[in-house]
Scaffold this motif. Sequence first.
Motif, PDB file in Angstrom:
ATOM      1  N   SER A  97       0.761  10.795  -0.583  1.00 38.83           N
ATOM      2  CA  SER A  97       0.307   9.695   0.263  1.00 38.83           C
ATOM      3  C   SER A  97       0.392  10.060   1.745  1.00 38.83           C
ATOM      4  CB  SER A  97       1.178   8.465   0.009  1.00 38.83           C
ATOM      5  OG  SER A  97       1.157   8.139  -1.355  1.00 38.83           O
TER       6      SER A  97
ATOM      7  N   ALA B 256      -3.676   6.244   3.060  1.00 35.72           N
ATOM      8  CA  ALA B 256      -3.861   5.962   1.631  1.00 35.72           C
ATOM      9  C   ALA B 256      -2.677   6.393   0.790  1.00 35.72           C
ATOM     10  CB  ALA B 256      -5.117   6.679   1.140  1.00 35.72           C
TER      11      ALA B 256
ATOM     12  N   ILE C 213      -1.792   8.297  -2.485  1.00 34.36           N
ATOM     13  CA  ILE C 213      -2.490   9.329  -3.247  1.00 34.36           C
ATOM     14  C   ILE C 213      -1.547   9.947  -4.289  1.00 34.36           C
ATOM     15  CG2 ILE C 213      -3.677  11.568  -3.109  1.00 34.36           C
ATOM     16  CD1 ILE C 213      -4.241  10.822  -0.118  1.00 34.36           C
TER      17      ILE C 213
ATOM     18  N   THR D  34      -6.283   7.306  -5.982  1.00 31.64           N
ATOM     19  CA  THR D  34      -6.022   6.848  -4.615  1.00 31.64           C
ATOM     20  C   THR D  34      -6.132   5.335  -4.486  1.00 31.64           C
ATOM     21  OG1 THR D  34      -7.766   8.464  -4.228  1.00 31.64           O
ATOM     22  CG2 THR D  34      -6.563   7.731  -2.323  1.00 31.64           C
TER      23      THR D  34
END
Lengths: 124, 133
Positions: free
Chosen positions: B64, B68, B70, B129
């Motif tokens: 991440s 975002a 991730i 995501t």
Amino acid sequence: MKIPILQLKNLLLTSIQVELTDRDAIDFQYDVVHKVAETGAEGLVIDITAMDVVDSFIARALNETARMARLVGAEVVICGMQPTVALTLVEMGRELIDVESALNLDHGFEKAQRLISAKKRMPG
Amino acid sequence: MDKKRIEIKNEADIVLARQAGRKMAQSLGFGPADQTRLATAISELTRNVIQYAQQGIFEICDQSNRKAIIIRVMVEDFGPGIADLDKAMEYGFSTSQSLGVGLPAAKKLVHKFSIKSKPGHTKVTMVMTRKRV
């Protein structure tokens, strides 16, 4: 991991409560079909409420179990599929699961009985 | 940055890997649908490892950033490799007795999917995501 299969009048009831390995799925298939043949059960209800992952292998194992059980004379209903599992299966591809299904055990039981009486009414 | 690595050697490891996937997705705030998608995709890929290469490696990490959340998953094996990748990504194509839906199914469930394969090394990377709110 042995999955219990219970007889209730003319039906067999079974609930998958554990994370199935591939081996478990194949053992279950074998056990269930033998139990149907042994008891002469007219119906089989498989509860999958506790399954939080059904991938293509498990889907196929469930399909095959249902087909085998039908071949030895039982009507099969799968019940309790979690909404996210249903979503994932449909997203993955067409017709991964192609069996009679019901919302929960209660409905599954009724559906199995309906399928059994419909079969008895069929001519021949 | 959270990271987990599991050696895939038998069927029980498939279960461990998909549980690790669900757990990370859950802890990073992904909803139940995404948790199930990721766990299912991991199940498909790690099963391929057992089926075609007998053993391999599963790795999941939190990548991440400010924008975002991730999750990156990597599944790698040193088996025979996939001779025809385009064919392997087709729905219903299989060189074994399986349904041949594993790879294309996994691809549909995640946001990014890439696969590299040559004899002796196959590597699949998947990314899931969500935007930070």
